[in-house]
Design an enzyme around this catalytic site. Sequence first.
Site, PDB file in Angstrom:
ATOM      1  N   SER A 106      25.383  19.048 -94.849  1.00 47.21           N
ATOM      2  CA  SER A 106      25.073  20.467 -94.969  1.00 47.21           C
ATOM      3  C   SER A 106      24.622  21.031 -93.614  1.00 47.21           C
ATOM      4  CB  SER A 106      24.020  20.659 -96.065  1.00 47.21           C
ATOM      5  OG  SER A 106      23.833  22.017 -96.388  1.00 47.21           O
ATOM      6  N   HIS A 131      29.777  21.608 -96.571  1.00 48.93           N
ATOM      7  CA  HIS A 131      30.043  22.402 -97.769  1.00 48.93           C
ATOM      8  C   HIS A 131      29.556  23.830 -97.539  1.00 48.93           C
ATOM      9  CE1 HIS A 131      25.871  21.310 -99.743  1.00 48.93           C
ATOM     10  NE2 HIS A 131      25.742  21.920 -98.590  1.00 48.93           N
TER      11      HIS A 131
END
EC number: 3.4.21.92
Length: 212
Positions: A106, A131
Amino acid sequence: MRDPVETYMNLVPMVVEQTNRGERAYDIFSRLLKERIIFLTGPVEDGMSTLVVAQLLFLEAENPKKEISMYINSPGGVVTSGLAIYDTMQFIRPPVSTLCTGQAASMGSLLLAAGHKDMRFSLPNARIMVHQPSGGFQGQATDIMLHAQEILNLKKRLNEIYVHHTGQTYKAIEDALERDKFLTADMARDFGIVDKVIDKRAEESAPGPKVA
């Protein structure tokens, strides 16, 4: 039950250094900071972000031209906290090299990619995950709509940052970040998040992740 963070900090080893004024003791992270090494470990949140930003600014004041090394092992966290670190990395004058140990997921992967060009590294067994941002909101319908629009704005901005640092097209980044995308170190190199996968240091005396 004891706070696990407090327990962890109590276990941080101390390093004794001989100086011309006698012995001086440092915790291991402070000693490594003297070598211009910063550790970005654990969830990215405001407290951790403040510490990392402060260390970056301190090292710039110490020497505005000498490289700073950042070791990353993070599952990600709060987007705005991560962007505070990102903006500071781009703002300061010293080049910042990044090295992934363990994982960079992330926001951790974005900060890994944000290192100076040709100075972004990963150890061979590290895992990288990218993501799109996520969030959960409650309240009045209008407020939920406003929050939804803000997260879409953040998604667009994060995509643009990945495009800038990886060299991928916007469409490729958008498709890759649609769901959790897990990458090996070699896959992260091919994707443009890191420049090189390393398994040993070329110069044993060098404190940062320099390679031949």
